[in-house]
Design an enzyme around this catalytic site. Structure first.
Site, short mmCIF file in Angstrom:
data_model
loop_
_atom_site.label_atom_id
_atom_site.label_comp_id
_atom_site.label_asym_id
_atom_site.label_seq_id
_atom_site.Cartn_x
_atom_site.Cartn_y
_atom_site.Cartn_z
N ASP A 157 0.86 -1.18 0.00
CA ASP A 157 0.00 0.00 0.00
C ASP A 157 0.90 1.23 0.00
OD1 ASP A 157 -2.34 1.47 -0.03
OD2 ASP A 157 -3.07 0.75 1.90
N ASP A 158 0.31 2.38 -0.31
CA ASP A 158 1.10 3.61 -0.32
C ASP A 158 1.41 4.09 1.09
OD1 ASP A 158 -1.55 4.31 0.23
OD2 ASP A 158 -1.59 6.02 -1.15
N ASP B 88 -1.86 4.65 7.82
CA ASP B 88 -2.19 5.83 8.62
C ASP B 88 -2.55 5.37 10.03
OD1 ASP B 88 -3.50 8.04 9.82
OD2 ASP B 88 -4.09 8.83 7.88
#
Length: 169
Positions: free
Chosen positions: A102-103, A106
């Site tokens: 994933d980028d 969070d």
């Protein structure tokens, strides 16, 4: 919860993202071998393309999870597409030999949902915030929890105010 109006902005250019994704591939090169990659869409699509090229992976799957419905606040997660049974069956049937990309992590919520699907997979993100760090195995850059990362696919060229509010000139 992430907020696009956070005081700390971290804009990432295409060049910087490419360098960071390649740096992640370097870190992952000794973590395998990987038989397949699962990218978390949509954010994981760009780093997945770069990493699968660098690592020579050709079996690429997606798991589609929506979490930022309004680009401002992270809301409830919605799994829109599950991981294919053929990918789930790789290795020990719990993700061994599968790389999940994933980028950003969070809060870690999205990664936790995928970790339930593939508990033994190797989870990698380009960027990580402190709340998400415990959920991933490999990442490149950590930013503070109150930083909003502006990815290149979400931006256009525009004027940016100086950091110092009373700056003259």
């Amino acid at each position: 919860m992430a907020d696009a109006s956070a005081n700390k902005a971290f804009p990432v250019s295409w060049d910087q993202f490419h360098r960071d994704a390649r740096a992640l591939a370097w870190r992952l090169s000794d973590a395998g071998p990987f038989e397949a990659m699962v990218c978390i869409t949509r954010g994981g699509l760009v780093p997945a393309a770069i990493i699968c090229r660098e690592l020579g992976l050709r079996l690429i799957e997606t798991v589609c999870i929506a979490s930022y419905h309004d680009y401002k606040n992270q809301s409830e997660l919605k799994v829109m597409k599950e991981i294919a049974p053929s990918i789930r069956a790789i290795g020990d049937g719990k993700g061994k030999g599968v790389l999940v990309v994933d980028d950003l992590t969070d809060t870690g919520k999205t990664a936790r949902v995928v970790r339930e699907m593939l508990p033994n997979a190797h989870f990698a993100t380009v960027y990580a915030k402190p709340a998400g760090v415990p959920v991933v195995d490999t990442f490149v850059t950590e930013v503070s929890q109150d930083t909003w990362i502006y990815f290149p696919w979400d931006m256009g060229l525009a004027y940016v105010e100086p950091i110092a509010k009373d700056h003259k000139g």
